[in-house]
Design a protein around this motif. Sequence first.
Motif, short mmCIF file in Angstrom:
data_model
loop_
_atom_site.label_atom_id
_atom_site.label_comp_id
_atom_site.label_asym_id
_atom_site.label_seq_id
_atom_site.Cartn_x
_atom_site.Cartn_y
_atom_site.Cartn_z
N ARG A 83 0.71 -1.03 -0.08
CA ARG A 83 -0.15 -0.04 -0.09
C ARG A 83 0.78 1.43 0.00
NH1 ARG A 83 -2.63 -1.14 4.19
NH2 ARG A 83 -4.53 -2.01 3.20
N LEU A 87 0.97 4.14 -2.73
CA LEU A 87 0.70 5.45 -2.31
C LEU A 87 1.82 6.37 -2.96
CD1 LEU A 87 -1.09 5.08 1.01
CD2 LEU A 87 -2.11 5.81 -1.04
N ARG A 90 1.79 6.69 -6.57
CA ARG A 90 0.84 7.65 -7.15
C ARG A 90 0.93 9.14 -6.80
NH1 ARG A 90 -5.16 4.71 -4.73
NH2 ARG A 90 -5.16 3.34 -6.18
N GLU A 91 1.94 9.22 -5.65
CA GLU A 91 2.18 10.77 -5.32
C GLU A 91 3.35 10.95 -6.27
OE1 GLU A 91 2.08 14.04 -3.32
OE2 GLU A 91 0.85 12.39 -3.11
N ARG A 213 -7.19 12.54 -7.94
CA ARG A 213 -6.86 11.30 -7.68
C ARG A 213 -8.04 10.25 -8.07
NH1 ARG A 213 -4.64 13.34 -2.28
NH2 ARG A 213 -2.47 12.96 -2.40
N ASN A 220 -11.75 5.95 -3.54
CA ASN A 220 -11.04 5.37 -2.62
C ASN A 220 -12.19 4.24 -1.74
OD1 ASN A 220 -9.80 4.22 -0.28
ND2 ASN A 220 -9.06 6.50 0.54
#
Length: 227
Positions: A83, A87, A90-91, A213, A220
Amino acid sequence: MASRPLNDDEVISEMNKMVAFIKQEALEKAREIRVKADEEFAIEKAKLVKQEQQAIDAQYEKKRKAAEVAQKIAQSNITNKSRLKLLHKREEVLQQIFSAVREPETPLHKTGGYVQFLEGIITESFLYVLEPSATLYCRKSDVEVVKQAAANAAKAYKDISGRDVDFTVEGSIADDESQGGIKIRSGTGRISLDNTMEERLRLLEEQMLPEIREKLFGKNPNRKFYT
């Protein structure tokens, strides 16, 4: 008829009978003892076997639970690491998008729409300050174009508010510090606004980040509340 004494053969015969009877009784008694002993041994053996089996089962159950806990911890660690990597990735993607916006191949101040953009943000700035005089701060190379845009913005401001505004333009922002836009301060110095490209992009990033996002990565599943 009077009883007569037993002769030797008869005595021996009677003794043999008694010995045979006693022997038979002893054998039967021995058989009973052996049967009872076998039963007690079987019972005790079954008891011990059951106790050992229970002890083994308990030990197995303890080890099984410990193994399950260890497995869950390992799975949780792997999930968390995955995860975090996701993340982080993605950032990185988001930062690449924002970097491309912050540093485009052709900056806005080099395009034909820059004057129109300046007129819009200066009009917006005048309406925010809403005072009779203001100072505009811009890139050194933008002074003339900002003066032109500010003159048109002052007319638009009067059409909207019915008020006149006097302004001065200062090229106090280094060209390599900004891609364009202006900062404004009211004549009294009480009100100021940063309307540079960098500040507008920063605010836009904050406002649009949740939407971006969702567009890129979907909703999410852990989010329960939406404003």
